[in-house]
Write a protein that holds these residues in place. Structure first.
Motif, PDB file in Angstrom:
ATOM      1  N   ALA A 232       0.841  -1.210   0.000  1.00 14.16           N
ATOM      2  CA  ALA A 232       0.000   0.000   0.000  1.00 14.16           C
ATOM      3  C   ALA A 232       0.871   1.254   0.000  1.00 14.16           C
ATOM      4  CB  ALA A 232      -0.927  -0.001   1.217  1.00 14.16           C
ATOM      5  N   MET A 233       1.962   1.258   0.778  1.00 14.40           N
ATOM      6  CA  MET A 233       2.869   2.408   0.797  1.00 14.40           C
ATOM      7  C   MET A 233       3.555   2.587  -0.546  1.00 14.40           C
ATOM      8  SD  MET A 233       4.626   2.457   4.579  1.00 14.40           S
ATOM      9  CE  MET A 233       5.267   0.811   4.536  1.00 14.40           C
TER      10      MET A 233
ATOM     11  N   LEU B 237     -12.070  -7.889   5.523  1.00 21.55           N
ATOM     12  CA  LEU B 237     -10.986  -6.982   5.155  1.00 21.55           C
ATOM     13  C   LEU B 237     -11.192  -6.472   3.741  1.00 21.55           C
ATOM     14  CD1 LEU B 237      -8.201  -5.760   5.841  1.00 21.55           C
ATOM     15  CD2 LEU B 237      -7.200  -7.799   4.840  1.00 21.55           C
ATOM     16  N   GLY B 238     -11.236  -5.155   3.589  1.00 22.16           N
ATOM     17  CA  GLY B 238     -11.417  -4.552   2.275  1.00 22.16           C
ATOM     18  C   GLY B 238     -10.089  -4.241   1.629  1.00 22.16           C
ATOM     19  N   CYS B 239      -9.309  -3.333   2.247  1.00 18.75           N
ATOM     20  CA  CYS B 239      -7.999  -2.969   1.710  1.00 18.75           C
ATOM     21  C   CYS B 239      -7.217  -2.178   2.747  1.00 18.75           C
ATOM     22  CB  CYS B 239      -8.147  -2.153   0.434  1.00 18.75           C
ATOM     23  SG  CYS B 239      -8.895  -0.537   0.692  1.00 18.75           S
ATOM     24  N   PHE B 240      -5.946  -1.989   2.470  1.00  9.41           N
ATOM     25  CA  PHE B 240      -5.097  -1.133   3.285  1.00  9.41           C
ATOM     26  C   PHE B 240      -4.938   0.194   2.576  1.00  9.41           C
ATOM     27  CE2 PHE B 240      -3.850  -5.089   5.242  1.00  9.41           C
ATOM     28  CZ  PHE B 240      -3.550  -4.712   6.549  1.00  9.41           C
ATOM     29  N   LYS B 241      -4.972   1.295   3.320  1.00  9.49           N
ATOM     30  CA  LYS B 241      -4.730   2.620   2.776  1.00  9.49           C
ATOM     31  C   LYS B 241      -3.474   3.160   3.434  1.00  9.49           C
ATOM     32  CE  LYS B 241      -7.509   4.733   0.583  1.00  9.49           C
ATOM     33  NZ  LYS B 241      -7.579   4.974  -0.835  1.00  9.49           N
ATOM     34  N   ALA B 242      -2.586   3.711   2.634  1.00 11.67           N
ATOM     35  CA  ALA B 242      -1.368   4.322   3.158  1.00 11.67           C
ATOM     36  C   ALA B 242      -1.373   5.794   2.772  1.00 11.67           C
ATOM     37  CB  ALA B 242      -0.148   3.627   2.583  1.00 11.67           C
ATOM     38  N   ILE B 243      -1.040   6.656   3.734  1.00 10.00           N
ATOM     39  CA  ILE B 243      -1.021   8.088   3.504  1.00 10.00           C
ATOM     40  C   ILE B 243       0.347   8.615   3.929  1.00 10.00           C
ATOM     41  CG2 ILE B 243      -2.126  10.288   4.042  1.00 10.00           C
ATOM     42  CD1 ILE B 243      -4.568   8.613   4.946  1.00 10.00           C
TER      43      ILE B 243
END
Length: 66
Positions: free
Chosen positions: A7-8, A49-55
């Motif tokens: 995700a990152m 679990l849908g997804c990972f978000k990276a900010i």
């Protein structure tokens, strides 16, 4: 490779592709800005679990009034 790292990587590639920033030499008397990754887990409506978000965010940036 972990899901968080993937995700990152996707977020970093997106930032680079959009040309949101560029690396430059610091001006005299200026400090570099610290950055941090924030990772969040997104769940579907049924709780799976849908997804990972990276900010990618800047830390300790002084705010100016007005």
């Amino acid at each position: 490779m972990t899901i968080e790292f993937e995700a990152m990587k996707l977020e970093f590639e997106s930032i680079h592709k959009k040309k949101n920033w560029e690396l430059r030499d610091l001006f005299k008397g200026r400090k570099e800005i610290a950055v941090n990754w924030i990772c969040k887990v997104k769940h579907n409506a049924n709780g799976t679990l849908g997804c990972f978000k990276a900010i990618f965010v800047a830390k300790d940036v002084p705010k100016k009034r007005g």
